[in-house]
Design a protein around this motif. Structure first.
Motif, short mmCIF file in Angstrom:
data_model
loop_
_atom_site.label_atom_id
_atom_site.label_comp_id
_atom_site.label_asym_id
_atom_site.label_seq_id
_atom_site.Cartn_x
_atom_site.Cartn_y
_atom_site.Cartn_z
N SER A 1 12.50 -0.66 -44.66
CA SER A 1 13.14 -1.04 -45.92
C SER A 1 12.10 -1.47 -46.94
N TYR B 1 24.62 7.40 -57.83
CA TYR B 1 23.61 7.56 -56.79
C TYR B 1 23.36 9.04 -56.52
N ASP C 1 22.99 12.03 -54.05
CA ASP C 1 23.64 12.24 -52.75
C ASP C 1 22.70 11.92 -51.59
N SER C 2 21.43 12.17 -51.79
CA SER C 2 20.45 12.00 -50.71
C SER C 2 20.22 10.53 -50.34
N LYS D 1 22.82 8.01 -50.88
CA LYS D 1 24.08 7.30 -50.72
C LYS D 1 24.18 6.74 -49.30
N GLY D 2 24.60 5.48 -49.23
CA GLY D 2 24.72 4.81 -47.93
C GLY D 2 23.44 4.18 -47.44
N ARG D 3 22.32 4.47 -48.10
CA ARG D 3 21.03 3.90 -47.68
C ARG D 3 20.43 3.01 -48.77
N THR E 1 20.87 0.69 -52.39
CA THR E 1 21.83 -0.10 -53.16
C THR E 1 21.16 -0.61 -54.42
N ASP F 1 17.01 1.08 -47.75
CA ASP F 1 17.05 0.93 -46.30
C ASP F 1 17.03 2.29 -45.64
N SER F 2 16.73 2.28 -44.35
CA SER F 2 16.68 3.53 -43.57
C SER F 2 15.85 4.60 -44.27
#
Length: 120
Positions: free
Chosen positions: A17, A59, A61-62, A64-66, A68, A83-84
């Motif tokens: 991170s 965001y 797409d690449s 998203k979810g990682r 913020t 993150d990740s």
């Protein structure tokens, strides 16, 4: 004049991170859009994550979810928590701020860029 000062880049292992910070100063008008773009070697600059003038978030797409994005309007700062992280996230990350100035022209400002390298 508006200045954007970025910090927080560096070298991190895959899965790790980093948090990027951008502080804006100067004559800034509201509403404004503020966020992060990146440019990898040999590629065009692309959106990573940003707040629109209306306050919504966009965001890639690449990420998203990682990743913020968050913002402190009072301090004119924007943060990007990453993150990740993956090797393909390696790029120079640029802070961007844009708004309509006093004469009705759209003004667009960039930070100097901060390097993010994801490698083992």
């Amino acid at each position: 004049q508006v200045q954007l000062v970025e910090s927080g880049g560096g070298l991190v292992q895959p899965g790790g991170s980093l948090r990027l910070s951008c502080a804006a100063s100067g004559r800034i008008f509201s509403p404004n859009a503020m966020g992060w773009y990146r440019q990898a070697p040999g590629k065009e600059r692309e959106l990573v994550a940003a707040f629109t003038e209306g306050g919504s978030q966009n965001y890639a797409d690449s990420v998203k979810g990682r990743f913020t994005i968050s913002r402190d309007h009072a301090e004119n700062t924007v943060l990007l928590q990453m993150d990740s992280l993956k090797p393909e996230d390696t790029a120079v990350y640029y802070c961007n701020l844009r708004f309509i100035g006093v004469y009705g022209f759209r003004l667009n400002y960039w930070g100097q860029g901060t390097q993010v390298t994801v490698s083992s």
